[in-house]
Motif scaffolding. Structure first.
Motif, short mmCIF file in Angstrom:
data_model
loop_
_atom_site.label_atom_id
_atom_site.label_comp_id
_atom_site.label_asym_id
_atom_site.label_seq_id
_atom_site.Cartn_x
_atom_site.Cartn_y
_atom_site.Cartn_z
N GLY A 1 0.79 -1.22 0.00
CA GLY A 1 0.00 0.00 0.00
C GLY A 1 0.82 1.27 0.00
N ARG A 2 1.94 1.27 0.72
CA ARG A 2 2.77 2.47 0.77
C ARG A 2 3.41 2.76 -0.58
NH1 ARG A 2 3.03 4.00 5.96
NH2 ARG A 2 4.79 5.39 5.67
N ARG A 3 3.79 1.71 -1.30
CA ARG A 3 4.33 1.91 -2.65
C ARG A 3 3.22 2.38 -3.59
NH1 ARG A 3 8.10 -2.77 -4.81
NH2 ARG A 3 8.86 -1.02 -6.07
N ALA A 4 1.99 1.95 -3.35
CA ALA A 4 0.87 2.43 -4.15
C ALA A 4 0.71 3.94 -3.97
CB ALA A 4 -0.42 1.71 -3.75
N ALA A 5 0.79 4.40 -2.73
CA ALA A 5 0.69 5.84 -2.48
C ALA A 5 1.83 6.60 -3.15
CB ALA A 5 0.67 6.11 -0.97
N GLU A 6 3.04 6.02 -3.11
CA GLU A 6 4.17 6.67 -3.75
C GLU A 6 3.96 6.80 -5.26
OE1 GLU A 6 7.43 4.24 -2.62
OE2 GLU A 6 7.41 4.90 -0.52
N ALA A 7 3.36 5.76 -5.87
CA ALA A 7 3.09 5.83 -7.31
C ALA A 7 2.13 6.96 -7.63
CB ALA A 7 2.53 4.49 -7.79
N LEU A 8 1.11 7.14 -6.80
CA LEU A 8 0.15 8.21 -7.02
C LEU A 8 0.76 9.58 -6.77
CD1 LEU A 8 -2.98 6.54 -5.38
CD2 LEU A 8 -2.57 6.89 -7.81
N GLU A 9 1.73 9.66 -5.86
CA GLU A 9 2.41 10.93 -5.60
C GLU A 9 3.22 11.38 -6.80
OE1 GLU A 9 3.75 11.79 -1.21
OE2 GLU A 9 4.16 9.68 -1.65
#
Length: 858
Positions: free
Chosen positions: A272-280
């Motif tokens: 999930g944290r890498r998912a947020a980074e992708a959206l950032e």
């Protein structure tokens, strides 16, 4: 404060005896439906795993479908009941349990062995064809595996995996140590409509032609890596898909499409944290991208970055709800309450919102148990499968000194969460405050006060006879006759004649059937099955249900002993059987052409499955395990007219009655049976009439947006569908998922739930649950039950992390209600309302079937 912590901890800690639980309705249809001595198995309406009191709303319940997808295999091919669970496999890796999954399915033996070696990267070599040569791509799932013996040879044995390190339940940005597990996946689907070529409906037998023009690229030119990444994902290899998109990202680090796809893939694989980074990384950031980033940050508990985005350019009920979750996790209870009330005011259908609001109201400093009770009941009314709401509701009732009601809800909560000590303590407190009940007196035999109705029977002797299993496993059965009757035993002619309407009780004495009248006199004792019949076919019989619901039935009633209990069977012709099926499957107020289409589909299905349960004494179950059936009690004039108007009309394929499946709502796109159940039939995957056929599988991000956008279709017409059937969202706690799967193997704390293969519609046919101690695979229809009573297999997966950085909830956003094969009942109603005929509706949903009339060929 202690009370607050007790209530809160229920929702944040990690963790069935349901009439149709697991493996959902299909398994139960194969293994039989022995119930407790009070269960009336014709009556439960839950298709996945809900007890009768937790079924979906009646308006939706009436459009449920046949849930047994394939004929039962010969007894010699069926694993014993003892093999109906997971068992240790050969060569398990240290600290990583490996299981074989057995189930009574059309294909005996293990569905799969976990885990074999990783598939090669070039798993679809047929895609590498010369660009100047014509080819034909078969868009067809692989055939099901051949039947295997119960204890299959293991030569060579699957290689042991290296040990999986223990995964601690704390925050980590590193991806999970995921090892892809191959499975009998379908061949790759094409991902671009070929230039110069045509395409038929994508189904089990559809062929897509491709004749390249000079200089044209292959169907992989989406670009090649992107198409290959989507291909790998649909084959069940999310890790290879991620690698393909990460390679693309190096060239375009801010590309919205690539980052959006990676965000979905990361989220589904427990990152999930890498998912947020992708959206950032997405630039420029639209209002929609801003909202997606905010939600992703809230899901992983990054409150600093999430709060920095506020105020959002577009505030919605969803963003308010997520912010409330964030405030709750920070201990800002008053702010969380205010946000929840605002969110629920804007969008009242949010079961978890009501649950969390009730949690806040029941805690300090409010202790408002009355209003909290209302919130908990609302949550359960909106989602009857939300088992986690049972304990706080019982606790709120306990604090209001309503001990009897509290005990009832707490008992149910304890049944689902036996390891929860707080539930046990509250249940003991409620039991201690309840008055003692006098015991020792056996309950009196219940009498049926209703009068069996008189009907107008069909006097057409050439109609097909159907034997419907109404009950099994009964110790005492109550019936009321509608007039002069005869009790007959096999081959012996009339044995006992009754003069009129009487109350009868049927039970077992030693190995014999015992039939007693209202004077408790024995009128017949028989070693063979007994049939209750009438000379006047207009007469009906009322059969008493153990749940207090009595139903009248046409035809005759047979009683027989099976496994030391009584089985009840209704014997009647197929047309009168359909009189009771159609209004139970489709609302009688819906357009007549839809009712006629449903009648033809149900007649076809019935003919295709006659004799499926012959060894149990009947053809079909009188429940959603075959088709919902309520007898005379459920008949309606409009549905009876639809049956009469289509009398003896049915569908065929391959010269035999067609297995015409149907379900409540397909969500806009149906699926074929290979993807759903692993068996090949003539049921093709087709889009809604208002949607375009897919010549390419959607990417995961596009699929998620298609679900969220609620595109217009005939499945979503006003007053002809349930809003929560067409599109839905369900949050299921980790504790509940672990409790639903505890008997199938211990995998530790659940860290990720990953789809391992989808059909063209997007429906998942394999799920992998990864835990701190091992992995578990779930296949087909049983996915819905094991993940919390989901409405369909067409969904996306995301996790909401708790304060410890481990999943607290899994979020499933989905489309449709039911298995999604064949006729879409809501879609049929929408088409009929738009002017389509029954024949046109059937031709759309069953493009490979033919209309036939007259005596069926068997």
């Amino acid at each position: 404060m202690l009370l607050v912590l007790c209530v809160i901890s229920l929702f944040s800690c990690a963790a069935p005896p349901a009439p149709t639980s697991d493996a959902a309705a299909h398994t139960r249809a194969q293994a039989g439906f022995q119930e407790t001595e009070t269960a009336y198995s014709a009556y439960p309406a839950a298709q996945n795993s809900a007890p009768p009191s937790e079924t979906p709303p009646a308006s939706v319940n009436r459009t449920r479908s046949p849930a047994n997808p394939a004929p039962q295999p010969p007894p010699s091919e069926t694993p014993p009941a003892s093999a109906n669970r997971m068992r240790p496999s050969a060569n398990p890796a240290p600290h990583l349990p490996v299981f074989d999954v057995f189930d009574r399915s059309p294909h005996a033996g293990p569905f799969l062995t976990l885990p074999p070696a990783q598939p090669p990267a070039d798993a679809a070599p047929w895609l590498a064809f010369p660009p100047d040569k014509p080819v034909a791509i078969l868009a067809q799932a692989a055939p099901p595996p051949p039947a295997l013996p119960v204890n299959p040879p293991r030569t060579p044995a699957p290689p042991a995996l290296p040990s999986m390190p223990q995964v601690s339940r704390k925050r980590s940005d590193a991806p999970l140590p995921v090892t892809p597990l191959p499975h009998p996946a379908p061949p790759a689907l094409p991902h671009q409509e070929p230039p110069g070529g045509g395409a038929g409906a994508v189904g089990p037998f559809s062929i897509m032609s491709y004749s390249p023009s000079p200089g044209s690229q292959s169907p992989l030119s989406r670009s090649g890596s992107e198409a290959r990444g989507i291909e790998r994902y649909y084959q069940g290899n999310a890790e290879e898909s991620i690698r393909e998109f990460e390679a693309l990202l190096q060239a375009e680090p801010e590309n919205q499409r690539i980052n959006g796809e990676l965000a979905r893939l990361y989220a589904e694989t427990g990152q999930g944290r890498r998912a947020a980074e992708a959206l950032e990384r997405i630039r420029p950031r639209s209002a929609d991208a801003e909202r997606e980033l905010f939600l992703a940050l809230c899901r992983v508990g990054d409150d600093r970055k999430a709060l920095a985005l506020l105020p959002l350019s577009q505030e919605t009920a969803e963003t308010l709800f997520y912010e409330a979750l964030l405030r709750r996790d920070r201990g800002e209870w008053e702010k969380a309450e205010s946000l929840l009330r605002k969110s629920l005011g804007a969008e009242s259908f949010r079961p978890l919102g009501w649950l969390l609001l009730g949690e806040i109201l029941a805690g300090a400093p409010l202790f408002n148990y009355a209003e909290a009770e209302t919130c908990f009941r609302t949550a359960l009314r909106q989602d009857a499968e939300m088992r986690i709401a049972l304990f706080p509701l019982g606790f709120a009732l306990l604090r209001q000194r309503r001990y009897q009601e509290a005990h009832s809800y707490l008992s149910r909560a304890r049944r689902y969460f036996p390891a929860n000590s707080r539930i046990a303590e509250s249940l003991a407190e409620a039991a201690g405050m309840m008055p003692l009940e006098s015991g020792g007196k056996a309950p009196e035999r219940r009498r049926i006060s209703a009068v069996p109705p008189v009907v107008r029977a069909l006097r057409q002797p050439d109609l097909v006879t159907v034997r419907v299993g109404l009950m099994e496993g009964q110790t005492l059965v109550t019936v009321k006759t509608g007039g002069p009757y005869t009790l007959k035993t096999g081959g012996a002619g009339a044995v006992f004649n009754g003069n009129g309407s009487e109350q009868l009780w049927i039970s077992r004495q030693n190995s014999r059937l015992l039939i007693q009248n209202q004077g408790e006199q024995t009128v017949l004792a028989s070693d063979t099955p007994v049939v209750l019949a009438y000379q006047n076919p207009d007469t009906t019989t009322i059969v008493g249900g153990s749940n207090g619901e009595d139903r009248a039935y046409r035809g005759s009633i047979e009683f027989r002993i099976a496994e030391s209990r009584v089985t009840v069977i209704n014997i009647l012709n197929i047309e009168e059987y359909l009189y009771g099926v159609i209004p139970a499957e489709m609302p009688s107020s819906w357009p007549q052409e839809a009712l006629k289409a449903q009648a033809i589909a149900a007649r076809s299905y019935t003919l295709a499955y006659l004799g499926q349960y012959r060894e149990r004494g009947f053809d079909l179950y009188g429940s959603v395990l075959s088709a919902a059936y309520r007898g005379v009690t459920g008949e309606a004039a409009s549905t009876t007219a639809a049956v009469d108007a289509t009398r003896s009309v049915y569908l065929t394929a391959g010269g035999k009655p067609f297995r015409a499946y149907y379900s409540a709502n397909h969500g806009g796109y149906s699926e074929n049976t290979v993807s759903v159940w692993g068996d090949e039939t003539f049921n093709a995957a087709v889009p809604d009439k208002l949607a375009a056929p897919r010549t390419a599988a959607f990417s995961l991000d596009r699929l998620a947006r298609w679900i969220q956008d609620r595109p217009e279709s005939y499945s979503s017409m006003p007053n002809l569908h349930s809003t929560q059937a067409y599109r839905w969202e369900k949050w299921v706690s980790v504790e509940e998922i672990q409790s639903r799967n505890a008997e199938y193997g211990a995998i530790g704390d659940i860290l990720a739930i990953i789809s391992r293969g989808r059909g063209i519609s997007g429906r998942i046919h394999d799920i992998e649950m990864r835990g701190s101690l091992g992995v578990m695979r779930i296949k087909g229809d049983r996915i819905r039950s094991r993940l919390g009573g989901l409405r369909s297999n067409l969904f996306t997966i995301q996790a909401k992390l708790g304060k410890n950085g481990a999943p607290e909830y899994f979020i499933f956003q989905g489309a449709g209600w039911g298995h999604g094969v064949g006729l879409d009942q809501s879609g049929a109603a929408g088409m009929a309302q738009a002017g389509f005929s029954a024949e046109q509706i059937l031709a759309h949903y069953y493009p490979l079937a033919e209309r036939t009339s007259g005596a069926p060929r068997r």
